[in-house]
Write a protein that holds these residues in place. Structure first.
Motif, PDB file in Angstrom:
ATOM      1  N   LEU A  94       0.822  -1.115  -0.040  1.00  0.00           N
ATOM      2  CA  LEU A  94       0.049   0.039  -0.055  1.00  0.00           C
ATOM      3  C   LEU A  94       0.849   1.198   0.013  1.00  0.00           C
ATOM      4  CD1 LEU A  94      -3.008  -0.884   2.449  1.00  0.00           C
ATOM      5  CD2 LEU A  94      -3.188  -0.341   0.101  1.00  0.00           C
ATOM      6  N   LEU A  95       2.016   1.250   0.776  1.00  0.00           N
ATOM      7  CA  LEU A  95       2.621   2.471   0.883  1.00  0.00           C
ATOM      8  C   LEU A  95       3.366   2.727  -0.494  1.00  0.00           C
ATOM      9  CD1 LEU A  95       4.244   1.983   4.507  1.00  0.00           C
ATOM     10  CD2 LEU A  95       2.538   3.669   3.495  1.00  0.00           C
ATOM     11  N   ALA A  96       3.763   1.469  -1.047  1.00  0.00           N
ATOM     12  CA  ALA A  96       4.514   1.503  -2.580  1.00  0.00           C
ATOM     13  C   ALA A  96       3.441   2.348  -3.501  1.00  0.00           C
ATOM     14  CB  ALA A  96       4.781   0.249  -2.962  1.00  0.00           C
ATOM     15  N   ALA A 101      -3.146   8.772   2.756  1.00  0.00           N
ATOM     16  CA  ALA A 101      -2.999   7.958   4.154  1.00  0.00           C
ATOM     17  C   ALA A 101      -3.726   6.667   4.305  1.00  0.00           C
ATOM     18  CB  ALA A 101      -3.954   8.982   5.038  1.00  0.00           C
ATOM     19  N   VAL A 102      -3.115   5.871   5.300  1.00  0.00           N
ATOM     20  CA  VAL A 102      -3.670   4.603   5.415  1.00  0.00           C
ATOM     21  C   VAL A 102      -4.142   4.559   6.868  1.00  0.00           C
ATOM     22  CG1 VAL A 102      -3.207   1.947   5.655  1.00  0.00           C
ATOM     23  CG2 VAL A 102      -2.051   3.469   3.829  1.00  0.00           C
ATOM     24  N   VAL A 103      -5.315   3.979   7.021  1.00  0.00           N
ATOM     25  CA  VAL A 103      -5.837   4.225   8.621  1.00  0.00           C
ATOM     26  C   VAL A 103      -6.327   2.473   8.705  1.00  0.00           C
ATOM     27  CG1 VAL A 103      -8.006   4.970   9.646  1.00  0.00           C
ATOM     28  CG2 VAL A 103      -6.876   6.523   8.193  1.00  0.00           C
ATOM     29  N   TYR A 104      -6.035   2.219  10.087  1.00  0.00           N
ATOM     30  CA  TYR A 104      -6.292   0.947  10.690  1.00  0.00           C
ATOM     31  C   TYR A 104      -7.463   1.229  11.412  1.00  0.00           C
ATOM     32  CZ  TYR A 104      -2.278  -1.629   8.627  1.00  0.00           C
ATOM     33  OH  TYR A 104      -1.151  -2.033   7.886  1.00  0.00           O
ATOM     34  N   ASN A 123       6.943  -1.082  13.748  1.00  0.00           N
ATOM     35  CA  ASN A 123       8.204  -0.267  13.296  1.00  0.00           C
ATOM     36  C   ASN A 123       7.545   0.446  12.088  1.00  0.00           C
ATOM     37  OD1 ASN A 123       9.559  -0.365  15.512  1.00  0.00           O
ATOM     38  ND2 ASN A 123      10.751  -2.282  14.524  1.00  0.00           N
ATOM     39  N   LEU A 124       7.005  -0.019  11.207  1.00  0.00           N
ATOM     40  CA  LEU A 124       6.698   0.190   9.580  1.00  0.00           C
ATOM     41  C   LEU A 124       5.568   1.257  10.086  1.00  0.00           C
ATOM     42  CD1 LEU A 124       6.967  -0.209   6.612  1.00  0.00           C
ATOM     43  CD2 LEU A 124       5.192  -1.887   6.824  1.00  0.00           C
ATOM     44  N   ILE A 125       4.495   1.308  11.157  1.00  0.00           N
ATOM     45  CA  ILE A 125       3.500   1.809  11.163  1.00  0.00           C
ATOM     46  C   ILE A 125       4.086   3.277  11.756  1.00  0.00           C
ATOM     47  CG2 ILE A 125       1.511   2.549  12.572  1.00  0.00           C
ATOM     48  CD1 ILE A 125       0.907  -0.408  12.231  1.00  0.00           C
ATOM     49  N   THR A 126       5.148   3.396  12.611  1.00  0.00           N
ATOM     50  CA  THR A 126       5.593   4.409  13.300  1.00  0.00           C
ATOM     51  C   THR A 126       6.403   5.306  12.284  1.00  0.00           C
ATOM     52  OG1 THR A 126       7.398   3.039  14.278  1.00  0.00           O
ATOM     53  CG2 THR A 126       5.302   3.429  15.670  1.00  0.00           C
ATOM     54  N   GLN A 127       7.085   4.466  11.488  1.00  0.00           N
ATOM     55  CA  GLN A 127       8.153   5.216  10.788  1.00  0.00           C
ATOM     56  C   GLN A 127       7.596   5.772   9.420  1.00  0.00           C
ATOM     57  OE1 GLN A 127      10.447   1.895   9.419  1.00  0.00           O
ATOM     58  NE2 GLN A 127      11.490   1.693  11.306  1.00  0.00           N
ATOM     59  N   ASN A 128       6.101   5.442   9.064  1.00  0.00           N
ATOM     60  CA  ASN A 128       5.272   6.577   8.189  1.00  0.00           C
ATOM     61  C   ASN A 128       4.398   7.052   8.734  1.00  0.00           C
ATOM     62  OD1 ASN A 128       6.344   4.931   5.474  1.00  0.00           O
ATOM     63  ND2 ASN A 128       6.553   3.293   6.912  1.00  0.00           N
ATOM     64  N   PRO A 129       4.435   8.241   9.028  1.00  0.00           N
ATOM     65  CA  PRO A 129       3.374   9.101   9.524  1.00  0.00           C
ATOM     66  C   PRO A 129       1.919   9.400   9.102  1.00  0.00           C
ATOM     67  CG  PRO A 129       4.925  10.409   8.285  1.00  0.00           C
ATOM     68  CD  PRO A 129       5.550   9.227   8.154  1.00  0.00           C
ATOM     69  N   GLN A 130       1.982   8.983   7.493  1.00  0.00           N
ATOM     70  CA  GLN A 130       0.666   8.786   7.010  1.00  0.00           C
ATOM     71  C   GLN A 130       0.016   7.627   7.346  1.00  0.00           C
ATOM     72  OE1 GLN A 130       3.575   8.076   5.348  1.00  0.00           O
ATOM     73  NE2 GLN A 130       3.391   7.176   3.420  1.00  0.00           N
ATOM     74  N   ALA A 195      -8.532  17.296   6.386  1.00  0.00           N
ATOM     75  CA  ALA A 195      -7.506  18.404   6.002  1.00  0.00           C
ATOM     76  C   ALA A 195      -6.334  18.032   5.022  1.00  0.00           C
ATOM     77  CB  ALA A 195      -6.799  18.936   7.657  1.00  0.00           C
ATOM     78  N   LEU A 196      -5.982  16.856   4.803  1.00  0.00           N
ATOM     79  CA  LEU A 196      -4.918  16.566   3.661  1.00  0.00           C
ATOM     80  C   LEU A 196      -5.552  16.919   2.566  1.00  0.00           C
ATOM     81  CD1 LEU A 196      -4.196  12.846   5.152  1.00  0.00           C
ATOM     82  CD2 LEU A 196      -2.782  14.874   5.368  1.00  0.00           C
ATOM     83  N   TYR A 197      -6.759  17.034   2.389  1.00  0.00           N
ATOM     84  CA  TYR A 197      -7.407  17.662   0.727  1.00  0.00           C
ATOM     85  C   TYR A 197      -7.877  18.910   1.072  1.00  0.00           C
ATOM     86  CZ  TYR A 197      -6.981  12.621  -0.666  1.00  0.00           C
ATOM     87  OH  TYR A 197      -6.486  11.505  -0.881  1.00  0.00           O
ATOM     88  N   ASN A 198      -8.540  19.348   2.155  1.00  0.00           N
ATOM     89  CA  ASN A 198      -9.028  20.630   2.404  1.00  0.00           C
ATOM     90  C   ASN A 198      -8.581  21.130   3.656  1.00  0.00           C
ATOM     91  OD1 ASN A 198     -10.858  22.664   2.593  1.00  0.00           O
ATOM     92  ND2 ASN A 198     -12.776  21.580   2.978  1.00  0.00           N
ATOM     93  N   PRO A 199      -7.266  21.866   3.682  1.00  0.00           N
ATOM     94  CA  PRO A 199      -6.549  22.490   4.626  1.00  0.00           C
ATOM     95  C   PRO A 199      -7.434  23.364   5.576  1.00  0.00           C
ATOM     96  CG  PRO A 199      -5.209  22.348   2.684  1.00  0.00           C
ATOM     97  CD  PRO A 199      -6.438  22.084   2.356  1.00  0.00           C
ATOM     98  N   ALA A 200      -8.403  24.126   4.784  1.00  0.00           N
ATOM     99  CA  ALA A 200      -9.130  25.247   5.325  1.00  0.00           C
ATOM    100  C   ALA A 200     -10.115  24.543   6.689  1.00  0.00           C
ATOM    101  CB  ALA A 200     -10.145  25.750   4.448  1.00  0.00           C
TER     102      ALA A 200
END
Length: 626
Positions: A94-96, A101-104, A123-130, A195-200
């Motif tokens: 998925l990250l590739a 964003a990826v949400v569990y 570790n993979l989760i914590t290393q990727n802020p998205q 907010a990733l799409y609509n920062p306002a």
């Protein structure tokens, strides 16, 4: 001063009374609106809100969200739920694909696997802020430590993403309609994702329709029907049969649909079935609503109050001003139009106008005022019936009394006439004064007899006792008899009666009744004509009718009185001030007897220029009228 009733008719009232009635009705409507406003109608209003959501004709999504489901088939294929190693492999792929964003949205700490596999996944989760892990819990300030998972996931901080069912507040029907934007200054996960799409929307003041509720900031979800967001089964990701490019630049939400726990599902405006919508599809609806910033905008309280008052005033005015049946039709049409406008504004503009209170106002008006109007109408009808019954009884008594008195008077008058005839035919010489007195007695008795005959005929008409006795007779003979009978009266006033009688075929008629009609016309012409004038009597055949006309050179009849001269007991104002006597029944009887022959009688006259009365009789009678 007595106040007018708000239920009374205003069409025949003066303008001040009308205004007072309208004012009282408006006050009554405002009082009713104020009472309705105190009633908690959240359940009914929420049901109407759900109906608008379900019937939205313009529903669409932002196409920025993808769902991934762990389903019962997944459990079968993996011999259990996907373990930490499977999850790690899928997350790499998925990250590739470069998603936003990826949400569990499930309990990742319950996944099976070795400690090494779990640690690698963590570790993979914590290393990727998205990558985010959602939790349905919303801890209080100072309890944020509860957002961290136990080993080996201790570095993963879960983000609150609760469901907000109407359990205690609002509709209290356990349906999810609202979303939490923040709680005690903690921003919820869907707000962060949108907010990733609509920062306002990071500034909650820019979120359409947001409101404060206790320590939270909330808004209503612009729901889309189940199945509106594209979904993929976890098995397809594991088998590699999916097109990974579809996750690019998308928010991917991974959750379960196992029909095991009620907490994985919500009740929605679309359905009250416990498994109506999955939890991750709810999250998708929340995020999508915030991306599009399309949360329904609820009308301010004062707008709803104004609408409620206007609907109440209009409903009461309609119901109390019109007949019950028409009022009911207009009332329901008004409420239907209001409902259509409310639905249209919601679909097109996302404006949520309160409907429950105005519809309740209309129902209350229907339930209370329509029956009241029916009671009032029935009472009036009953009063009219009683009055009419009493008047009919009085009219019958009057008619019977008049007929009885007229019959009783006819005998002594006949005796008086007989005695005067004996005196006048006697060989005894009378003085001039005596002869004048006898003539006066004779003429007065003749006038009285005519009046009594008119009263008797009127009584017969009222009791429907007049019948035609048809004979075939020449109308000219009847006219000549009438003229001869009135020649003496005409000579007294030096009036010349000119007759122009066209030869006619005999026609079926009642000679006695027509004699009365023509006698009345000729006698009236003589009575109301000045001395030394002429009266014209003519007859002719025209369009299969016999037409008889009597014209005089009298004072004429004012135009505004001509419509009433054939009404019983009516006398023109021009003759009321004169010494000319009359009962006001002659022309009424003439009209009745003429119409009994299926004919008609009318007048042509100009004030000060004489009058012409015309009688038209058909050449053939279709039968005997009664």
């Amino acid at each position: 001063m007595k106040l007018p009733s708000p239920f009374e008719e205003t069409s025949n009232s003066s303008k001040p009374v009308q205004y007072r009635v309208y004012a009282i009705r408006a006050i009554l409507a405002m009082i009713m609106a104020a009472l309705i406003a105190q009633i908690n109608l959240d359940y009914a209003e929420s049901w109407l809100y759900d109906l608008r959501i379900r019937s939205d004709l313009f529903a669409r999504t932002s196409n920025n969200i993808e769902l991934v489901y762990i389903k019962p088939t997944t459990v079968q294929n993996f011999k259990g739920q996907p373990n930490a190693k499977d999850q790690t492999a899928i997350l790499h792929n998925l990250l590739a694909a470069n998603p936003r964003a990826v949400v569990y949205d499930f309990a990742i700490n319950e996944a099976q696997g070795s400690e090494e596999d779990k640690e690698e996944w963590a570790n993979l989760i914590t290393q990727n802020p998205q990558v985010y892990v959602a939790t349905p819990n919303t801890p209080l300030k100072g309890e944020e430590q509860s957002l961290y998972l136990p080993l080996p996931y201790e570095n993963i901080r879960m983000v609150p993403a609760p469901k907000t069912s109407d359990t205690i507040n609002f509709a209290k029907d356990r349906v999810t309609r609202r979303m939490l934007l923040s709680y005690q200054d903690t921003t919820m996960l869907p707000t962060t994702l949108a907010a990733l799409y609509n920062p306002a929307i990071k500034d909650f003041n820019n979120v359409r329709g947001y409101f404060n509720f206790y320590d939270t900031k909330q808004a209503f979800i612009d729901f889309r029907k189940p199945g509106s967001f594209p979904a993929t089964v976890f098995d397809e990701l594991a088998n590699g049969t999916v097109d990974w490019s579809k996750f690019q630049d998308k928010i991917v939400i991974i959750g379960t649909d196992l029909n095991i726990s009620e907490s994985d599902y919500i009740l929605t405006p679309y359905s009250r079935i416990p498994s109506a919508m999955t939890r991750i599809e709810m999250q998708a609806n929340i995020v999508d609503t915030l991306i599009r910033n399309s949360s329904p905008l609820r009308a301010p309280y004062y707008v709803n109050w104004i609408l409620l008052t206007l609907i109440s005033i209009l409903a009461i005015q309609i119901v109390l001003s019109m007949s019950p049946a028409m009022g009911l039709v207009i009332l329901f049409s008004t409420l239907f139009t209001f409902s259509v406008i409310s639905f249209a504004l919601f679909w097109i503009c996302g404006w949520w106008i309160t409907m429950a209170a105005p519809l309740l106002a209309g129902f209350l008006v229907y339930y209370f005022f329509i029956p009241y109007r029916l009671i009032i109408e029935n009472r009036r009808s009953w009063e009219y019936y009683q009055k009419n019954k009493l008047l009919s009884q009085v009219e019958e008594l009057k008619t019977n009394f008049i007929s009885m008195m007229s019959h009783d008077l006819k005998t002594p008058i006949a005796r008086i006439q007989g005695m005067t005839d004996v005196i006048l035919s006697d060989q005894v010489t009378l003085s001039a004064q005596q002869r004048e007195a006898v003539d006066t007695i004779k003429h007065s008795s003749d006038d009285l007899l005519k009046f009594i005959s008119s009263i008797l005929n009127y009584g017969k008409i009222q009791s429907e006792g007049v019948e035609l006795h048809l004979q075939t007779k020449d109308i000219n003979q009847v006219l000549q008899e009438v003229i001869r009978k009135h020649e003496f009266l005409a000579k007294v006033k030096r009036i010349q009666i000119v007759s122009e009688l066209e030869p006619l075929f005999p026609i079926p008629m009642d000679p006695d009744l027509m004699r009365q009609v023509l006698s009345n016309l000729v006698e009236n012409a003589i009575k109301y004509s000045p001395d030394d004038t002429k009266i014209m009597v003519s007859s002719e055949e025209k369009s299969n009718h016999v037409v008889i006309q009597v014209s005089d050179q009298g004072p004429g009849i004012p135009e505004d009185e001509q419509a009433n001269i054939f009404t019983k007991f009516f006398r023109s104002k021009n003759v009321k001030s004169t010494q000319i006597k009359g009962s006001g029944l002659g022309l009424y009887l003439a009209k009745y007897f003429t119409e009994l022959h299926k004919g008609r009688i009318f007048v042509e006259s100009k004030d000060g220029k004489g009058s012409t009365f015309t009688v038209e009789l058909p050449m053939e009678q279709g039968g005997v009228n009664a």
